[in-house]
Enzyme design. Structure first.
Site, PDB file in Angstrom:
ATOM      1  N   ASP A  16      22.706  20.085  38.354  1.00 43.52           N
ATOM      2  CA  ASP A  16      22.196  21.383  38.810  1.00 43.52           C
ATOM      3  C   ASP A  16      23.045  22.471  38.160  1.00 43.52           C
ATOM      4  OD1 ASP A  16      21.073  23.536  40.346  1.00 43.52           O
ATOM      5  OD2 ASP A  16      20.448  22.092  41.857  1.00 43.52           O
ATOM      6  N   HIS A  65      22.172  23.235  34.818  1.00 43.65           N
ATOM      7  CA  HIS A  65      21.170  24.297  34.899  1.00 43.65           C
ATOM      8  C   HIS A  65      21.750  25.661  34.572  1.00 43.65           C
ATOM      9  CE1 HIS A  65      18.245  21.731  37.575  1.00 43.65           C
ATOM     10  NE2 HIS A  65      18.551  21.161  36.429  1.00 43.65           N
TER      11      HIS A  65
END
Ligand SMILES: *[C@@H]1O[C@H](CO)[C@@H](O)[C@H](O)[C@H]1NC(C)=O
Ligand SMILES: *[C@@H]1O[C@H](CO)[C@@H](O)[C@H](O)[C@H]1NC(C)=O
Length: 392
Positions: free
Chosen positions: A218, A241
């Site tokens: 993430d 991310h």
């Protein structure tokens, strides 16, 4: 020798040794019963070391020698500590239970709260999150998962040279803190592991993240509501991310994000580079005074992105418009390659357009051609290498 030393000389000897070694009071967790075998729960020894360090008024060190120490769960509370200089020196690895049901709904695996003056040097935290990721991937119902290391409502914290592996969800969470310096942190988890943010900062001021490496599933760094005076420098991200301000604007009443600097960072094969993300919901939140400077993008899907229409599955966004006001965001000297044709994607709120967006010396290519930019409801200026910046 001691037999011939007169009683009178003893105080002087004592003073000599304490001054020459200048060693802080040290509690070795092994001396307190911790077992470096990776199987025996050593939580109690760590808690006892903390209680002793906390009760001492002098600078105190907790020492964790090499080896693997199983900790079931450890919450260290500093509220009643006499000490404002506790150092934890870790040469070994702390291992979470492999059964995710043990901590999966406890919020945290290891947590420090209400501490003033804490330094953690070295160490590896092995969150053993793979079982929980597999559970989530299977679609069965699973616990939410625990953050590996939480620093909560604490001030004057240093984390230096810590590694975090395979957390169940967030690796390191900094919430409600002031003056936290993280340096030389290394986060690693599979690029496909769900919600495994590297460092999540929220409701905190004066957090600095330097010289750190993130490879995770993430956000490498996620910056939540109420983050101010945040500095990130010399960080690498990928897989991951990106470095994200957000998600913001879930709540109607929400603290803003102000004065964030992200400098000299490299993104490799990540989903995003530098991102601002807000829910398409009503909110009084804001983002202002942000500088993204000297970033290198290598094959990044969305090198520069503002997404104010975040609403997965179009659920829970009754107004469909973000109330978060974004202003004075500068992107300076950002170059490299995009994995998609649109490298700069500014999708701002219809009701509160982004203002003061500055793109300076942004140069991004897609397949050896200048990449494109797309801007919706964004105002500001572009200068320098403008091929990607015609939209402002
Ligand atoms: C912004 O934050 C930095 C630390 O990241 C701090 O040094 C600086 O003084 C802050 N600026 C303002 C205007 O508060
Ligand atoms: C960033 O990295 C460079 C090169 O490795 C180094 O010279 C510089 O001191 C680092 N910056 C900080 C703030 O540590």
């Amino acid at each position: 020798m001691m037999r011939t030393t007169s009683l009178l000389a003893l105080p002087f000897l004592f003073m000599f040794f304490s001054a020459s070694l200048a060693a802080p009071l040290t509690y070795n967790v092994q001396s307190l019963g911790a077992r470096p075998d990776g199987r025996t729960d050593s939580t109690k020894s760590f808690m006892n070391a903390w209680t002793a360090a906390c009760a001492s008024a002098k600078p105190t060190m907790i020492y964790v020698p090499r080896g693997r120490y199983l900790l079931r769960s450890a919450f260290f509370d500093g509220q009643l500590c006499k000490n404002s200089a506790i150092t934890i020196r870790i040469d070994g690895t702390l291992v979470a239970p492999s059964d995710y049901n043990v901590n999966g709904n406890a919020g945290y695996w290891i947590k420090f709260q209400r501490v003033n003056g804490l330094s953690i040097y070295g160490g590896t935290l092995d969150g053993q999150g793979t079982g929980l990721w597999a559970c989530k991937a299977s679609g069965r119902s699973c616990p939410t998962g625990a953050t590996t290391l939480g620093i909560d409502n604490s001030n004057n914290v240093i984390i230096n040279g810590l590694s975090s592996l395979n957390s169940q969800i967030i690796h390191i969470g900094i919430v409600g803190c002031q003056n936290v310096k993280l340096q030389g942190v290394k986060v690693s988890a599979s690029g496909r592991s769900p919600n495994t943010d590297g460092i999540h900062v929220q409701s905190s001021s004066g957090v600095t993240i330097l010289n750190s490496h993130f490879a995770t599933g993430d956000d490498c760094v996620s910056i939540g509501p109420g983050s101010t005076n945040l500095w990130v420098e010399n960080v690498s991200c990928g897989p991951g991310h990106g470095i994200s301000i957000g998600s913001l604007g879930w709540d109607l009443q929400e603290a803003g994000v102000q004065n964030v600097t992200v400098k000299s960072s490299t993104f490799t094969g990540s989903q995003n580079g530098v991102r601002i993300k807000t829910w398409a919901r009503s909110s009084n939140g804001f983002v202002r005074d942000v500088l993204f400077q000297h970033a290198v993008m290598i094959n990044v899907q969305n090198p520069i992105i503002i997404d104010q229409n975040y609403c997965p599955n179009n659920n829970d966004c009754p107004t469909q418009v973000s109330g978060v006001k974004i202003s004075d965001v500068t992107y300076q000297d950002i170059h490299g390659t995009s994995a998609t044709p649109i490298a700069v994607n500014l999708d701002c709120s219809k009701k509160y357009p982004c203002s003061g967006i500055r793109l300076e010396d942004v140069s991004l290519t897609y397949k050896d051609q200048p990449a494109e930019a797309s801007c919706i409801n964004a105002g500001g200026s572009a200068s320098g290498l403008v091929d990607t910046t015609r939209c402002l």
